[in-house]
Motif scaffolding. Structure first.
Motif, short mmCIF file in Angstrom:
data_model
loop_
_atom_site.label_atom_id
_atom_site.label_comp_id
_atom_site.label_asym_id
_atom_site.label_seq_id
_atom_site.Cartn_x
_atom_site.Cartn_y
_atom_site.Cartn_z
N VAL A 11 9.62 -42.55 54.26
CA VAL A 11 8.54 -43.21 53.54
C VAL A 11 7.51 -42.16 53.18
N PRO A 12 7.27 -41.91 51.89
CA PRO A 12 6.30 -40.87 51.52
C PRO A 12 4.94 -41.18 52.10
N PRO A 13 4.27 -40.20 52.62
CA PRO A 13 2.94 -40.41 53.19
C PRO A 13 1.93 -40.70 52.10
N PRO A 14 0.80 -41.26 52.44
CA PRO A 14 -0.24 -41.49 51.44
C PRO A 14 -0.72 -40.18 50.83
N SER A 15 -1.33 -40.31 49.65
CA SER A 15 -1.73 -39.11 48.92
C SER A 15 -2.76 -38.29 49.67
N GLY A 16 -3.49 -38.89 50.58
CA GLY A 16 -4.53 -38.14 51.30
C GLY A 16 -3.98 -37.29 52.43
N ALA A 17 -2.73 -37.56 52.87
CA ALA A 17 -2.15 -36.80 53.99
C ALA A 17 -1.78 -35.40 53.54
N ASN A 18 -1.91 -34.41 54.45
CA ASN A 18 -1.64 -33.01 54.13
C ASN A 18 -0.29 -32.61 54.70
N ILE A 19 0.76 -33.41 54.36
CA ILE A 19 2.12 -33.14 54.83
C ILE A 19 2.70 -32.00 54.02
N LEU A 20 3.61 -31.26 54.65
CA LEU A 20 4.22 -30.10 54.00
C LEU A 20 5.02 -30.52 52.76
N ILE A 65 5.81 -32.09 59.44
CA ILE A 65 4.93 -30.94 59.65
C ILE A 65 3.77 -31.02 58.68
N GLU A 66 2.57 -30.82 59.20
CA GLU A 66 1.39 -30.73 58.36
C GLU A 66 1.07 -29.26 58.12
N VAL A 67 0.34 -29.02 57.03
CA VAL A 67 0.02 -27.64 56.66
C VAL A 67 -0.84 -26.98 57.74
N GLU A 68 -1.72 -27.74 58.36
CA GLU A 68 -2.57 -27.17 59.40
C GLU A 68 -1.75 -26.70 60.60
N GLU A 69 -0.63 -27.39 60.84
CA GLU A 69 0.22 -26.98 61.96
C GLU A 69 0.87 -25.63 61.70
N LEU A 70 1.15 -25.32 60.42
CA LEU A 70 1.70 -24.00 60.11
C LEU A 70 0.72 -22.90 60.49
N LYS A 71 -0.56 -23.16 60.24
CA LYS A 71 -1.56 -22.17 60.60
C LYS A 71 -1.67 -22.03 62.12
N GLU A 72 -1.50 -23.16 62.82
CA GLU A 72 -1.56 -23.09 64.28
C GLU A 72 -0.38 -22.31 64.85
N MET A 73 0.77 -22.36 64.12
CA MET A 73 1.95 -21.62 64.59
C MET A 73 1.82 -20.13 64.28
N GLY A 74 0.77 -19.71 63.62
CA GLY A 74 0.55 -18.29 63.39
C GLY A 74 1.00 -17.79 62.03
N PHE A 75 1.34 -18.71 61.11
CA PHE A 75 1.74 -18.27 59.78
C PHE A 75 0.52 -17.80 59.00
N MET A 76 0.68 -16.71 58.28
CA MET A 76 -0.38 -16.18 57.44
C MET A 76 -0.46 -17.02 56.15
N ARG A 77 -1.53 -16.84 55.42
CA ARG A 77 -1.74 -17.64 54.21
C ARG A 77 -0.63 -17.39 53.18
N GLY A 78 -0.22 -16.14 53.05
CA GLY A 78 0.86 -15.86 52.11
C GLY A 78 2.16 -16.51 52.53
N GLU A 79 2.42 -16.52 53.85
CA GLU A 79 3.64 -17.16 54.33
C GLU A 79 3.58 -18.68 54.13
N VAL A 80 2.38 -19.25 54.34
CA VAL A 80 2.24 -20.70 54.10
C VAL A 80 2.54 -21.02 52.64
N ALA A 81 2.07 -20.16 51.73
CA ALA A 81 2.33 -20.40 50.31
C ALA A 81 3.82 -20.32 50.01
#
Length: 322
Positions: free
Chosen positions: A240-249, A293-309
């Protein structure tokens, strides 16, 4: 030995010329006054009128020599030597205006008005004479003789109810004119036609009546409406797609793509080995886990901004539009 004038005329007859004769025609019950037959239009008019006679179409054609030709024939035959009778010497006296009866004066004035009004505008037209009657409803020219004008003028003297300058009298001389044209010209006939139309309108059948039932009664007569089909239920494990406000990957409006291992996913979308190792270190084994996975969780796992992109771009290509 010289031949006499009569013998010379017999041996050398003069050539007959059409221009030396007057050719006129009449058609029974159609054309009573003689019309000159001197061109193609007059001939077609003759044929047209003759064909109006249903049984035995016919026409009367008269050929008469002109007066000048008669005199020439008399001169050629030698009859000009016959002495002409002497006139008695009495001359016809021209009547004075005071000698004409008042009724005849008024009649002559009406005749003059009619002649001036109904002069044929087309010289040498189909009517063949100088005066004719025609209207927009009846463009065919109707020749008018002196008898027509005299009868018409006499009817005008009786009053406008019988005839006027534009309205024909109702008598036998004008029977050849169509009744429709007379009706268009005569106010009396026009009024009769209007009264006839009014009577016909009153006798026309009335329009059908339509009874309108109450809305409740009309609803009972309608067939039952089939219920709308229920929307299909989602599968138990469907994403089920999350609502538009959610920051899902996974982008909004997308669903997960093919289920791949993390190693295959990184190899397919050319992600660095460090990204693969960090996913595996956090116990992510397949690409189907990306939907949680949310985008904020990627940052918590130590991914850099370029890697997140890079990860977001790869997930956008891997996922499918819902």
């Amino acid at each position: 030995m010289k031949a006499s004038t009569q013998e010379a005329g017999a041996l050398n007859p003069t050539q007959l010329l059409f221009s030396n004769y007057i050719v006129t025609f009449t058609v029974p019950r159609q054309v009573s006054d003689p019309i000159h037959l001197n061109d193609k239009d007059k001939y077609e008019y003759l044929v047209k009128k003759a064909l109006l006679i249903v049984k035995n179409p016919s026409a009367k054609i008269m050929v008469e020599p002109k007066i000048e030709d008669k005199e020439n024939e008399m001169n050629i035959s030698g009859t000009d030597s016959i002495p002409k009778p002497k006139s008695s010497g009495k001359k016809t006296k021209v009547p004075k205006a005071c000698d004409i009866l008042p009724a005849n004066v008024e009649l002559n004035e009406k005749i003059s008005e009619l002649r001036e009004r109904w002069t044929c505008p087309t010289a040498g037209g189909p009517c063949g004479i100088a005066h004719c009657f025609f209207t927009a409803a009846r463009p065919e020219h109707f020749p008018l003789s002196h008898n027509h004008f005299q009868s018409w003028a006499a009817a005008r003297l009786k009053g406008a109810a019988f005839a006027d300058l534009e309205t024909l009298p109702n008598n036998a001389l004008f029977d050849a004119i169509a009744a429709g044209a007379r009706a268009a010209q005569s106010p009396l006939l026009q009024r009769r036609l209007e009264l006839r139309e009014q009577v016909a309108a009153k006798n026309a059948p009335a329009a059908p009546q339509v009874n309108i039932f109450p809305a409740e009664f009309a609803a009972l007569l309608r067939p039952p409406v089939a219920p709308a089909p229920a929307p299909p239920l989602a599968a138990a494990n469907a994403f089920v797609p999350p609502p538009s406000g959610a920051n899902i990957l996974i982008p909004y409006g997308h669903i997960p793509g093919a289920d791949l291992t993390v190693a295959n996913f990184c190899a397919m979308f050319k992600l660095d080995d460090e990204i693969r190792d960090r996913f595996e270190a956090n116990k992510y084994k397949s690409s189907s886990d990306f939907q949680f996975i949310e985008v904020e969780e990627l940052k918590e796992m130590g991914f850099m901004r370029g890697e997140v992109a890079q990860i977001k771009g790869a997930v956008g290509k891997w996922s499918q539009v819902a």
